[in-house]
Design a protein around this motif. Structure first.
Motif, PDB file in Angstrom:
ATOM      1  N   SER B 151      -6.016   9.856   3.924  1.00  0.00           N
ATOM      2  CA  SER B 151      -6.672  10.275   2.673  1.00  0.00           C
ATOM      3  C   SER B 151      -7.598   9.216   2.108  1.00  0.00           C
ATOM      4  O   SER B 151      -8.660   9.533   1.577  1.00  0.00           O
ATOM      5  N   LEU B 152      -7.205   7.926   2.223  1.00  0.00           N
ATOM      6  CA  LEU B 152      -7.983   6.887   1.538  1.00  0.00           C
ATOM      7  C   LEU B 152      -9.123   6.302   2.363  1.00  0.00           C
ATOM      8  O   LEU B 152     -10.106   5.827   1.803  1.00  0.00           O
ATOM      9  N   TRP B 153      -8.992   6.329   3.688  1.00  0.00           N
ATOM     10  CA  TRP B 153      -9.978   5.632   4.518  1.00  0.00           C
ATOM     11  C   TRP B 153     -11.280   6.392   4.614  1.00  0.00           C
ATOM     12  O   TRP B 153     -11.292   7.625   4.676  1.00  0.00           O
ATOM     13  N   GLU B 154     -12.378   5.648   4.586  1.00  0.00           N
ATOM     14  CA  GLU B 154     -13.674   6.240   4.910  1.00  0.00           C
ATOM     15  C   GLU B 154     -14.451   5.188   5.690  1.00  0.00           C
ATOM     16  O   GLU B 154     -14.158   3.998   5.585  1.00  0.00           O
ATOM     17  N   PRO B 155     -15.457   5.596   6.464  1.00  0.00           N
ATOM     18  CA  PRO B 155     -16.155   4.602   7.291  1.00  0.00           C
ATOM     19  C   PRO B 155     -17.028   3.663   6.448  1.00  0.00           C
ATOM     20  O   PRO B 155     -17.374   3.965   5.305  1.00  0.00           O
ATOM     21  N   ASP B 156     -17.342   2.497   7.056  1.00  0.00           N
ATOM     22  CA  ASP B 156     -18.285   1.538   6.468  1.00  0.00           C
ATOM     23  C   ASP B 156     -17.889   1.030   5.088  1.00  0.00           C
ATOM     24  O   ASP B 156     -18.718   0.951   4.185  1.00  0.00           O
ATOM     25  N   LEU B 157     -16.623   0.650   4.961  1.00  0.00           N
ATOM     26  CA  LEU B 157     -16.216   0.024   3.707  1.00  0.00           C
ATOM     27  C   LEU B 157     -16.541  -1.456   3.769  1.00  0.00           C
ATOM     28  O   LEU B 157     -16.301  -2.116   4.772  1.00  0.00           O
ATOM     29  N   ALA B 158     -17.073  -1.999   2.663  1.00  0.00           N
ATOM     30  CA  ALA B 158     -17.356  -3.443   2.591  1.00  0.00           C
ATOM     31  C   ALA B 158     -16.026  -4.193   2.484  1.00  0.00           C
ATOM     32  O   ALA B 158     -15.017  -3.595   2.124  1.00  0.00           O
ATOM     33  N   PRO B 159     -16.029  -5.499   2.771  1.00  0.00           N
ATOM     34  CA  PRO B 159     -14.760  -6.246   2.762  1.00  0.00           C
ATOM     35  C   PRO B 159     -13.929  -6.074   1.495  1.00  0.00           C
ATOM     36  O   PRO B 159     -12.714  -5.891   1.561  1.00  0.00           O
ATOM     37  N   GLU B 160     -14.574  -6.139   0.325  1.00  0.00           N
ATOM     38  CA  GLU B 160     -13.806  -6.007  -0.921  1.00  0.00           C
ATOM     39  C   GLU B 160     -13.215  -4.611  -1.057  1.00  0.00           C
ATOM     40  O   GLU B 160     -12.080  -4.436  -1.478  1.00  0.00           O
ATOM     41  N   GLU B 161     -14.013  -3.606  -0.685  1.00  0.00           N
ATOM     42  CA  GLU B 161     -13.536  -2.209  -0.778  1.00  0.00           C
ATOM     43  C   GLU B 161     -12.434  -1.978   0.246  1.00  0.00           C
ATOM     44  O   GLU B 161     -11.444  -1.283  -0.020  1.00  0.00           O
ATOM     45  N   LEU B 162     -12.599  -2.569   1.445  1.00  0.00           N
ATOM     46  CA  LEU B 162     -11.597  -2.399   2.505  1.00  0.00           C
ATOM     47  C   LEU B 162     -10.269  -2.992   2.057  1.00  0.00           C
ATOM     48  O   LEU B 162      -9.204  -2.428   2.305  1.00  0.00           O
ATOM     49  N   PHE B 163     -10.354  -4.160   1.373  1.00  0.00           N
ATOM     50  CA  PHE B 163      -9.141  -4.783   0.848  1.00  0.00           C
ATOM     51  C   PHE B 163      -8.403  -3.839  -0.091  1.00  0.00           C
ATOM     52  O   PHE B 163      -7.191  -3.648  -0.005  1.00  0.00           O
ATOM     53  N   GLU B 164      -9.158  -3.225  -1.028  1.00  0.00           N
ATOM     54  CA  GLU B 164      -8.528  -2.302  -1.986  1.00  0.00           C
ATOM     55  C   GLU B 164      -7.907  -1.114  -1.251  1.00  0.00           C
ATOM     56  O   GLU B 164      -6.776  -0.713  -1.550  1.00  0.00           O
ATOM     57  N   THR B 165      -8.655  -0.581  -0.288  1.00  0.00           N
ATOM     58  CA  THR B 165      -8.180   0.608   0.427  1.00  0.00           C
ATOM     59  C   THR B 165      -6.906   0.315   1.210  1.00  0.00           C
ATOM     60  O   THR B 165      -5.914   1.052   1.122  1.00  0.00           O
ATOM     61  N   ILE B 166      -6.917  -0.784   1.991  1.00  0.00           N
ATOM     62  CA  ILE B 166      -5.740  -1.065   2.816  1.00  0.00           C
ATOM     63  C   ILE B 166      -4.550  -1.426   1.930  1.00  0.00           C
ATOM     64  O   ILE B 166      -3.402  -1.096   2.248  1.00  0.00           O
ATOM     65  N   SER B 167      -4.805  -2.083   0.802  1.00  0.00           N
ATOM     66  CA  SER B 167      -3.712  -2.464  -0.098  1.00  0.00           C
ATOM     67  C   SER B 167      -3.030  -1.236  -0.665  1.00  0.00           C
ATOM     68  O   SER B 167      -1.804  -1.134  -0.683  1.00  0.00           O
ATOM     69  N   GLN B 168      -3.831  -0.299  -1.140  1.00  0.00           N
ATOM     70  CA  GLN B 168      -3.246   0.918  -1.714  1.00  0.00           C
ATOM     71  C   GLN B 168      -2.539   1.732  -0.644  1.00  0.00           C
ATOM     72  O   GLN B 168      -1.477   2.314  -0.895  1.00  0.00           O
ATOM     73  N   THR B 169      -3.136   1.747   0.555  1.00  0.00           N
ATOM     74  CA  THR B 169      -2.486   2.467   1.662  1.00  0.00           C
ATOM     75  C   THR B 169      -1.098   1.910   1.895  1.00  0.00           C
ATOM     76  O   THR B 169      -0.101   2.644   1.947  1.00  0.00           O
ATOM     77  N   LEU B 170      -0.998   0.575   2.037  1.00  0.00           N
ATOM     78  CA  LEU B 170       0.293  -0.045   2.350  1.00  0.00           C
ATOM     79  C   LEU B 170       1.272   0.081   1.191  1.00  0.00           C
ATOM     80  O   LEU B 170       2.416   0.509   1.371  1.00  0.00           O
ATOM     81  N   LEU B 171       0.845  -0.258   0.006  1.00  0.00           N
ATOM     82  CA  LEU B 171       1.750  -0.301  -1.148  1.00  0.00           C
ATOM     83  C   LEU B 171       2.404   1.061  -1.402  1.00  0.00           C
ATOM     84  O   LEU B 171       3.622   1.164  -1.583  1.00  0.00           O
ATOM     85  N   ASN B 172       1.580   2.107  -1.427  1.00  0.00           N
ATOM     86  CA  ASN B 172       2.138   3.415  -1.737  1.00  0.00           C
ATOM     87  C   ASN B 172       2.983   3.978  -0.604  1.00  0.00           C
ATOM     88  O   ASN B 172       3.930   4.730  -0.847  1.00  0.00           O
ATOM     89  N   ALA B 173       2.647   3.618   0.629  1.00  0.00           N
ATOM     90  CA  ALA B 173       3.456   4.088   1.754  1.00  0.00           C
ATOM     91  C   ALA B 173       4.819   3.414   1.757  1.00  0.00           C
ATOM     92  O   ALA B 173       5.852   4.073   1.937  1.00  0.00           O
TER      93      ALA B 173
END
Lengths: 194, 208
Positions: B151-173
């Protein structure tokens, strides 16, 4: 039914083990020492399958001594723990694994810090500020979570240990009797009376 | 009680625009009892690649020690750092060697190759490689990680955005998984000129 505790503080590590040697419904001995001094500042508290425990503990003790003889310097706690972990990891996939759980730790004179490691028979190793093995863990870890002070004095550490033992005396069905307590610090390892 | 669920722990890796991120939780347990809350499952291999090894904790350390030996030997023999693609194959062969008595880890690999192209992969416990283009997940919370990442991932995320995305992915899972959690660490790898730059951050998560 065996219990061991480890608590670190500002400049020491406390090890406490119960002293009962039990088979089935009989307590054969109540002054069994379930710890080994494996270095000048290193202690290892063991629990698990009778026989395996002492065999493995003596194996570790002798290899630590051999290293010190060959290299004119003793292994630090982190290195000793890594070697021991590797031996356990080798053992678990062998024909006849050692079924021994350990609390290994002591004072590192090179960095002047206390270390404590929780190891189990699979070769799992965790670096922890305090730890317990056996059923006792279920009763005492919460107490340690609440009252542990990483910069605590030896008195504070022993007080915490008394709280944990008290918890077992109150809530654990098995009466474990006296505990053997050792402290490892910059002056070496000594037995203390609680 | 499966052997892979004895200690608990999860990892996730994601691809971004000229960057990758890898993250893991910090719990080490013995079934329901939590033993340590500082047990990281991700290890750096080169300045621009990392490998996550969730699963049985003893094998996490054993496989890491083997990989460290093999990658160090590779560097000494080839006089260059191992690329993430080659590392993935190295992990695969290391695991397949034990095909009939496997190591109980399911690794995730993340890194940037020499030209800065992002790479992620995961393998199963016997070394079957999954060359994903978007994200890879592993561990006791893998199903939850799949849901969050999808649900959260999309292509071409910049490093800061990727950090937010992966963090939310891990934390909520991991919040939905009893065997994972107790803190998390995220590594974001980007190219700084021709060198890999790794930013390591601890996440504030639910401590239960």
């Amino acid at each position: 039914m065996e219990v061991s505790f480890g608590i670190t503080g500002k400049d020491y590590v406390i090890f406490a083990s119960d002293t009962s040697s039990v088979r089935s419904i009989v307590r054969m001995k109540s002054d069994e020492d379930k710890q080994k001094e494996i270095g000048k500042h290193l202690v290892m508290a063991y629990s698990g399958e009778p026989g395996d425990t002492v065999q493995f503990a003596e194996y570790v003790e002798r290899n630590m001594r051999l290293y010190a003889i060959r290299n004119h310097i003793a292994l630090r706690p982190s290195s000793a723990a890594s070697w021991t972990r590797a031996e356990l990891a080798k053992s678990i996939r062998s024909r006849n694994p050692y079924s021994v759980n350990l609390l290994l730790g002591g004072w590192d004179p090179t960095s002047n810090t206390p270390h404590l490691y929780w190891l189990d028979y699979l070769g799992t190793m965790a670096t922890v500020p305090f730890a317990a093995h056996g059923y006792g863990a279920y009763f005492s870890l919460s107490t340690m979570d609440r009252y542990h002070n990483p910069e605590g004095t030896l008195e504070e550490g022993l007080d915490l240990l008394r709280k944990c033992i008290n918890e077992l005396e109150t809530r654990f069905i098995v009466n474990l009797g006296k505990f053997k307590v050792r402290v490892a610090d910059k002056d070496g390892v000594r037995v203390v009376e609680l | 009680m499966s052997i892979m669920e004895l200690n608990g722990g999860s990892c996730v890796a994601m691809v971004g625009k000229n960057c990758v991120a890898i993250a893991c939780d910090l719990r080490l347990g013995n079934q329901a009892l939590t033993v340590a809350t500082n047990f990281s499952k991700v290890f750096p291999v080169t300045p621009s690649t990392l490998v996550g090894l969730p699963g049985l904790a003893t094998d996490t350390m054993t496989v890491w020690e083997k990989l460290r030996f093999r990658t160090n030997m590779y560097e000494m023999k080839e006089n260059r750092k191992i690329s993430p693609q080659t590392l993935a194959h190295l992990v695969s062969s290391t695991l397949y060697e034990k095909r009939f008595g496997p190591y109980f880890v399911e690794p995730v690999i993340a890194g940037l190759d020499n030209s800065g192209v992002p790479f992620i992969a995961s393998t199963d416990l016997i070394g079957c490689i999954n060359f994903a283009k978007d994200f890879v997940v592993s561990g006791t919370a893998s199903e939850k990680l799949f849901g969050m990442a999808e649900s959260l991932w999309e292509p071409d995320l910049a490093p800061e955005e990727l950090f937010e995305t992966i963090s939310q992915t891990l934390l909520n899972a991991v919040d939905r998984d009893a065997f994972s959690g107790w803190g998390a660490i995220v590594w974001v790898v980007e190219m700084d000129g021709s060198e890999g730059k790794v930013t390591k951050r601890w996440l504030r998560g639910r401590m239960d």
